[in-house]
Design a protein around this motif. Structure first.
Motif, PDB file in Angstrom:
ATOM      1  N   ASN A  84     -20.663  24.498  40.526  1.00  0.00           N
ATOM      2  CA  ASN A  84     -20.819  26.011  39.789  1.00  0.00           C
ATOM      3  C   ASN A  84     -21.838  25.577  38.647  1.00  0.00           C
ATOM      4  N   ASN A 125     -23.117  27.301  36.287  1.00  0.00           N
ATOM      5  CA  ASN A 125     -22.823  27.761  34.811  1.00  0.00           C
ATOM      6  C   ASN A 125     -22.078  26.928  34.261  1.00  0.00           C
ATOM      7  N   LEU A 126     -20.672  26.393  35.156  1.00  0.00           N
ATOM      8  CA  LEU A 126     -19.660  25.608  34.387  1.00  0.00           C
ATOM      9  C   LEU A 126     -20.428  24.201  34.071  1.00  0.00           C
ATOM     10  N   ARG A 127     -21.146  23.738  35.102  1.00  0.00           N
ATOM     11  CA  ARG A 127     -21.758  22.482  34.947  1.00  0.00           C
ATOM     12  C   ARG A 127     -22.584  22.575  33.614  1.00  0.00           C
ATOM     13  N   THR A 159     -10.567  26.387  32.268  1.00  0.00           N
ATOM     14  CA  THR A 159     -11.207  27.691  32.654  1.00  0.00           C
ATOM     15  C   THR A 159     -11.998  27.645  34.144  1.00  0.00           C
ATOM     16  N   GLU A 160     -11.898  26.538  34.873  1.00  0.00           N
ATOM     17  CA  GLU A 160     -12.274  26.580  36.071  1.00  0.00           C
ATOM     18  C   GLU A 160     -11.433  27.271  37.134  1.00  0.00           C
ATOM     19  N   THR A 161     -12.018  27.973  38.050  1.00  0.00           N
ATOM     20  CA  THR A 161     -11.350  28.987  38.883  1.00  0.00           C
ATOM     21  C   THR A 161     -11.193  28.429  40.443  1.00  0.00           C
ATOM     22  N   SER A 174     -19.251  19.343  39.369  1.00  0.00           N
ATOM     23  CA  SER A 174     -19.281  20.519  39.833  1.00  0.00           C
ATOM     24  C   SER A 174     -20.347  21.449  40.577  1.00  0.00           C
ATOM     25  N   PHE A 230     -11.350  21.454  35.876  1.00  0.00           N
ATOM     26  CA  PHE A 230     -11.615  21.611  34.417  1.00  0.00           C
ATOM     27  C   PHE A 230     -10.874  22.952  33.692  1.00  0.00           C
ATOM     28  N   ASN A 257     -22.912  24.860  30.992  1.00  0.00           N
ATOM     29  CA  ASN A 257     -22.434  25.453  29.615  1.00  0.00           C
ATOM     30  C   ASN A 257     -20.929  24.602  29.209  1.00  0.00           C
ATOM     31  N   LEU A 258     -20.219  24.184  30.243  1.00  0.00           N
ATOM     32  CA  LEU A 258     -18.888  23.458  29.819  1.00  0.00           C
ATOM     33  C   LEU A 258     -19.139  22.083  29.896  1.00  0.00           C
ATOM     34  N   GLN A 266     -14.646  28.453  41.935  1.00  0.00           N
ATOM     35  CA  GLN A 266     -15.531  27.507  41.423  1.00  0.00           C
ATOM     36  C   GLN A 266     -15.448  26.037  42.060  1.00  0.00           C
TER      37      GLN A 266
END
Length: 332
Positions: free
Chosen positions: A264, A266-268, A305-307, A262, A303, A270-271, A310
């Motif tokens: 992003n 934060n996504l990378r 929650t992914e927008t 990813s 993923f 935290n998720l 993102q």
């Protein structure tokens, strides 16, 4: 392509071979077809049927519920299958075989996980059971006789989207899942396959090739001269430096893939559990850009929650990387 009917071919094979047990190894996307194949056999034969593989490991309850499935292998199957077949042959009780869920007398016996397989004990792969054309694979614009060789099993990392995350948890109290095969053993198998099958290309199965002791990499580079065919690996951006890439170039490495997953941050982190910065990723690909290796960047979209925004961050990061090859997986 084969023009014959898949299920009829399978029925004929079972009739000719007369197996004592039938096994299906599957991942999630091949499971539906696999179960269809087992059902087609069950209507003619009462041979015990077992399902294993990564999907079976994490969805045993779903699979054991199928009428055509008698056993499910959870985790590794090498030692478990040998014990199971031995007990069937000797007409012994099979309900206590570790790594197995077994149906018997309207009950399901769920057994625990045994210690991981010692990779040094495994025999070389038996390619004779496959049609030779199955080993011709496209890689880097060419179709070559290609072999896949297990260098490590598992991964020292636990990215949450990867099966290794679950396997590391499954084996956490039983010696851990990650193992490395000795370089000597790896090279012996590769040499044997090259001589026997005129091997032209190799894919080394190591989730992160460069995440190991430096001595191991150097040992591989030295011994690989005895194999001396192009090979392809996977690595993580954190493991890329100029010295490592020079070692790979000197050994005949033809291609390398790095996962960015990813764009992003934060996504990378935290998720996905991929704790690496954009700077680390960009630096790694900059080093690779100046090498003679064929480079590929892999990512996943979709993923939870992914927008949309993102996803476009991932696209923008890949534009900055500007590599000739890439693979995009859609999470579902």
């Amino acid at each position: 392509y084969k023009n014959t009917d898949l299920l009829e071919d399978l029925k004929k094979m079972v009739e000719e071979y007369e197996p004592n047990i039938i096994g299906l190894s599957c991942i999630e996307c091949t499971y539906e077809l696999g179960i269809k194949m087992l059902k087609s056999i069950r209507q003619y034969y009462s041979v015990p049927m077992i399902v294993g593989g990564i999907f079976a490991t994490f969805a045993p309850a779903e699979i054991i519920a199928e009428d055509c499935v008698d056993m499910v292998c959870v985790g590794e199957g090498e030692y478990a299958l040998v014990e199971l077949c031995t007990k069937i042959t000797q007409k012994q009780d099979i309900t206590t075989v570790q790594n197995m869920w077994i149906k018997k007398d309207n009950r399901i016996f769920k057994n625990g996980i045994r210690r991981p397989v010692n990779l040094e004990d495994l025999p070389f792969q038996d390619w004779s059971i496959f049609e030779p054309r199955r080993f011709y694979k496209p890689m880097g614009g060419k179709i070559s006789m290609t072999g896949t060789f297990e260098m490590n099993r598992g991964c020292p990392y636990s990215c949450r989207f990867c099966s290794d995350y679950g396997l590391n948890k499954l084996y956490a109290d039983n010696g851990g899942y990650y193992r490395e095969k000795s370089i000597k053993r790896l090279i012996e198998e590769m040499k044997e396959k090259k001589e026997r099958y005129n091997l032209k290309f190799a894919y080394l199965v190591a989730e992160s090739f460069l995440t190991t002791k430096r001595e191991r990499i150097i040992e591989f580079i030295e011994q690989y001269k005895e194999v001396n065919i192009p090979f392809w690996i996977e690595a993580r951006p954190e493991s890329i430096n100029e010295e490592n890439i020079k070692l790979l170039e000197s050994s005949g490495c033809e291609g390398i893939s790095l996962g960015i997953e990813s764009g992003n941050l934060n996504l990378r982190r935290n998720l996905l559990g991929r704790n690496m910065s954009d700077e680390t990723i960009l630096k790694a690909f900059k080093i690779l850009e100046e090498s003679n290796l064929r480079v590929s960047a892999n990512n996943i979209i979709g993923f939870p929650t992914e927008t949309r925004e993102q996803i476009f961050e991932t696209i923008e990061l890949k534009r900055q990387i500007n590599v000739p090859g890439g693979m995009v997986d859609i999470y579902n």
